[in-house]
Design a protein around this motif. Sequence first.
Motif, mmCIF file in Angstrom:
data_model
loop_
_atom_site.group_PDB
_atom_site.id
_atom_site.type_symbol
_atom_site.label_atom_id
_atom_site.label_comp_id
_atom_site.label_asym_id
_atom_site.label_seq_id
_atom_site.Cartn_x
_atom_site.Cartn_y
_atom_site.Cartn_z
ATOM 1 N N GLN A 111 -5.958 3.050 -1.380
ATOM 2 C CA GLN A 111 -6.782 3.588 -0.296
ATOM 3 C C GLN A 111 -8.066 4.161 -0.892
ATOM 4 N N SER A 151 -13.112 4.753 1.842
ATOM 5 C CA SER A 151 -13.235 4.241 3.214
ATOM 6 C C SER A 151 -11.972 4.459 4.036
ATOM 7 N N ARG A 152 -10.857 4.756 3.346
ATOM 8 C CA ARG A 152 -9.540 5.010 3.934
ATOM 9 C C ARG A 152 -8.836 3.761 4.449
ATOM 10 N N GLN A 153 -9.422 2.605 4.183
ATOM 11 C CA GLN A 153 -8.734 1.362 4.511
ATOM 12 C C GLN A 153 -7.570 1.176 3.545
ATOM 13 N N MET A 154 -6.391 0.928 4.041
ATOM 14 C CA MET A 154 -5.218 0.695 3.191
ATOM 15 C C MET A 154 -5.204 -0.762 2.761
#
Lengths: 110, 112
Positions: free
Chosen positions: B39, B42-45
């Motif tokens: 992660q 950007s906090r996109q997993m």
Amino acid sequence: SQTIHQWPATLVQPVGSPLSLECTVEGTSNPNLYWYRQAAGRGLQLLFYSVGIGQISSEVPQNLSASRPQDRQFILSSKKLLLSDSGFYLCAWSTSYEQYFGPGTRLTVT
Amino acid sequence: AQTVTQSQPEMSVQEAETVTLSCTYDTSESDYYLFWYKQPPSRQMILVIRQEAYKQQNATENRFSVNFQKAAKSFSLKISDSQLGDAAMYFCAYRRNNDMRFGAGTRLTVKP
């Protein structure tokens, strides 16, 4: 290819107000869908999952609910938000193996 | 209940060096999947790597490899030739059917 969308990206809501977060998946049929919450600096907590239209399983009793009105649509709702509902909400869909995540919604309850 | 433990809240590595992130889990099941997710800010997993419990061979994806010790319930991630873009939170995850559990994460810093 499959794509997962979430909106809104950011939301600021007062305590006691309702909530509706939406998640849609493209490029696949009858996916398993999931809602997670991530508190600041923490891992992900599974909130709900769905294996089909109208089928919702809740993992944690709380102030939230989920619905799946269409095959590729998953909605997270609340009638009255609490301060503790603040966090980062992630929707995911899965194959038999991996889960793929959407971009998330940052919710701040004030 | 299945739990996933990442005992290293933070790790640091020099660019081009190798780092290993630790993960242990608790389960009474014999058939399950293990994952490492990244992660970034950007906090996109982002899925990094997957391991099936029935496979003895450790999974490898380019610079990322795992050391899966089923009896010890250990699942560590090795990142070789670390790059600045590897800096992120890394989460270990366990999955059996629709039950997916995540560890608390390890924040990896890569120093130039």
